[in-house]
Design a protein around this motif. Sequence first.
Motif, PDB file in Angstrom:
ATOM      1  N   MET A   1      50.890 142.025   0.511  1.00  0.00           N
ATOM      2  CA  MET A   1      51.803 140.889   0.567  1.00  0.00           C
ATOM      3  C   MET A   1      51.808 140.151  -0.763  1.00  0.00           C
TER       4      MET A   1
ATOM      5  N   VAL B   1      52.455 136.291  -2.622  1.00  0.00           N
ATOM      6  CA  VAL B   1      52.707 134.851  -2.581  1.00  0.00           C
ATOM      7  C   VAL B   1      52.954 134.445  -4.013  1.00  0.00           C
TER       8      VAL B   1
ATOM      9  N   PRO C   1      45.946 141.357   4.071  1.00  0.00           N
ATOM     10  CA  PRO C   1      45.948 139.930   4.389  1.00  0.00           C
ATOM     11  C   PRO C   1      45.438 139.653   5.795  1.00  0.00           C
TER      12      PRO C   1
ATOM     13  N   GLU D   1      46.798 134.288   6.058  1.00  0.00           N
ATOM     14  CA  GLU D   1      47.403 134.588   4.763  1.00  0.00           C
ATOM     15  C   GLU D   1      48.814 135.122   4.945  1.00  0.00           C
ATOM     16  N   LEU D   2      48.962 135.990   5.956  1.00  0.00           N
ATOM     17  CA  LEU D   2      50.282 136.551   6.236  1.00  0.00           C
ATOM     18  C   LEU D   2      51.253 135.446   6.648  1.00  0.00           C
TER      19      LEU D   2
ATOM     20  N   ALA E   1      53.103 134.306   3.590  1.00  0.00           N
ATOM     21  CA  ALA E   1      53.552 135.333   2.651  1.00  0.00           C
ATOM     22  C   ALA E   1      55.029 135.157   2.318  1.00  0.00           C
TER      23      ALA E   1
ATOM     24  N   ALA F   1      56.029 140.811   2.664  1.00  0.00           N
ATOM     25  CA  ALA F   1      54.943 141.702   3.073  1.00  0.00           C
ATOM     26  C   ALA F   1      55.489 143.114   3.160  1.00  0.00           C
TER      27      ALA F   1
ATOM     28  N   PRO G   1      57.275 138.692   7.497  1.00  0.00           N
ATOM     29  CA  PRO G   1      56.104 137.849   7.719  1.00  0.00           C
ATOM     30  C   PRO G   1      56.449 136.671   8.625  1.00  0.00           C
TER      31      PRO G   1
END
Lengths: 358, 379
Positions: B227, B229, B237, B241-242, B245, B248, B293
């Motif tokens: 992914m 950011v 991730p 965290e996802l 994103a 992804a 995501p």
Amino acid sequence: MPITILPPKSSRPIPSRRADPEDVPSDSDSDTSSQAGGADLDGDIPMITTANKSSPKYDSNTGIVTPGELITSDPQWMRGHGTYIPLGTKDITSSVAGTITRTNKLISVRPLRARYTPEVGDLVVGRIVEVQAKRWRVDVGSTQLASLPLSAINLPGGILRKRTETDELQIRTFFAEGDLLVAEVQQLFQDGGASLHTRSLKYGKLRNGVFVAVTGMGGGGGVVRSRRQVWTMDAANGAGQIDVVLGVNGYVWISKHVETPAEVENKTMGITNMEENVSATMYSSQNDPIDSDTMREIVRLRGVVTALVENSLRVDEDMVVRGYQEAVEMALLSSKGPEDVYLGGERGQQLAAALTGV
Amino acid sequence: MASQQHVLLSPAELAYLHDSLSLTPPLRPDGRSPTQYRPLSAETGILPGTNGSARICFADGTEAIVGVKAEVEKTRRKWDDDTIYDENKEETREEAEGAEGSSDWVELTVEIPGFRDDDSSTVFLAAMLSEALLADGGFVRRLVINRRFHWKVYLDILLISPPLSYPLPLLSLTTHLALLSTRLPRLKSEGDEDPFFDDDWAAAPYLYPRSSNKKVLARPPVTLLVMAVGNNIIFDPAKEELAVADVALAVSVGDVSSSSSSSSSEGEEDVDMTAEEQEGRKLRLLSIRTVDPPSRLTPPGVPNATNSAYGHAQVGEGGKTKQQMPEARAAESEAVEGVWKPPRGGAKALVMAALVQKTLQRGGVADEVFDALEGVDLG
């Protein structure tokens, strides 16, 4: 080394740490509480089949009891939490899967895994999952959602303002779905559900930090009720101060310490203006600017908390602060220098070993 | 395709996570480096009733089991195929080796606790995993017995724990190991006669053949979840965290030797492999899928300037107008520092290119994942 693949862990033998009740003097109520009397969270636990069901007598070798398992039929013992006495018998039977704890003549079973059972006065961290007309439903890791009535929060513009219809219509501007808050259990209902309140300047919406959920009680790990659940600590490596909130329910919040207007103006202003000023940031969902040093130390603290839980250690102020200092020192020795905040896997075990002094 | 059930995080948390992941280098909530995987433990051959099986367990408790079962199935003849088998044995032999498999020789099912097996996310996961496996036709070519029969392979992929994070990398790694440990009974019959197998299991060859020193010569593909950011690229991730994103991707990577060596004979493979070992592994991109995501579905944060519950003391000076439409105000706003704003629009082409390159380059993540998987004891 982006990936480490380990062979599966073999089950560790559980140390037999309980002595037979008969040959222990009755003043021994402190020994069980001081030991981290739990089973491994990850390893398999050897279960011993009770061979002689005819004369069960609180077998001290048993590592773990399962629901419905006979603990003892000796009438000298009293039943405690996690046990019951079936109708028409005098047998103390386990109602949960866990380890036996004995306090004088009281037998209770500590569950390996359990949901949080609210008690009045507990400090909890919760997440709003539902907004209703006059109250919020809050996930606190219990069997049921806790409720937070609109009348139990500090409304902006002074603590002592009356709740109005406008407030009811704008209920989502205070807390919306997903918002995190720190609150206190005010009242328990008959069915075990809890009612929360945030009517203190200490409580309210959370921001500027990260959330981590650890399992509550059981297994020796997790958050335990202690004297201080919220504290501000100094961080290493040039970071600012960090707030830690350990909810009794196992929800942990780690954030940058923000001087509330109350603290700033306490020095200059009287106590009457304080409440009005504190409410300014109370329902904000905008983060303050946070420097990367503080962020890094927040991550390190989060790593300490998860490492403590993964290694079945209790999570309280003392352990977290000591663990943090240990982690900072470990990072100094690491190849990547003090910037290295990774505390998973073997590093976590190393940290736990350093803390327990093994 | 939605990657997971809705993740409930507060706008303040999302903003914080996004900020910390956008730093250079990114600070992940669990302290891992951007390319680091969660530590995991793996074992193979755990299910005696299957042809091959594996189990992988992440430190956070997510666990997956994969079982591979095979049965003999009659190959459907192609409509234009009118060869008579018995007469020209020489020719059939050649053709059988170059024979193409069919993708319906593999049946792959994914089971995620708490989800129906026809749930769109489960079906999507299964589709991604089977796509990687079938992409270059190398896998199904291994299943040919002769021109009339083939192996039908059933892959049962089970997530045992609740899905604490998007399970794609876990399921893919477990499937990889299960296929590596898969053995099929040794064929005794010859040519196109009805297949007849050796009943000695110890003599059964592996589906992915090995050299004399137990080195696996070819490997099934692996699907990695990547992914981005901002301009940071993050592998494997976790759930939170996802949730922030920008983009992804599920990138499936194969070892190129797995397709080239399948039709060659044993002796040649050994030579091929040593040559490849010297120059490193040849990776091949098999497929890329964008994973939607959950960040796009998150509610935006309300900046202080438009928050009616903020700074109530100042409401007196023109706060009246602010009070009127509290809900409408929260809908859209300009980007404000420290306020969460869900990502809009597609991914930047440069970021996508960097994602793929970082995965595939020599010594990159895919390479190291293959290296680590080689270290697993295959029993």
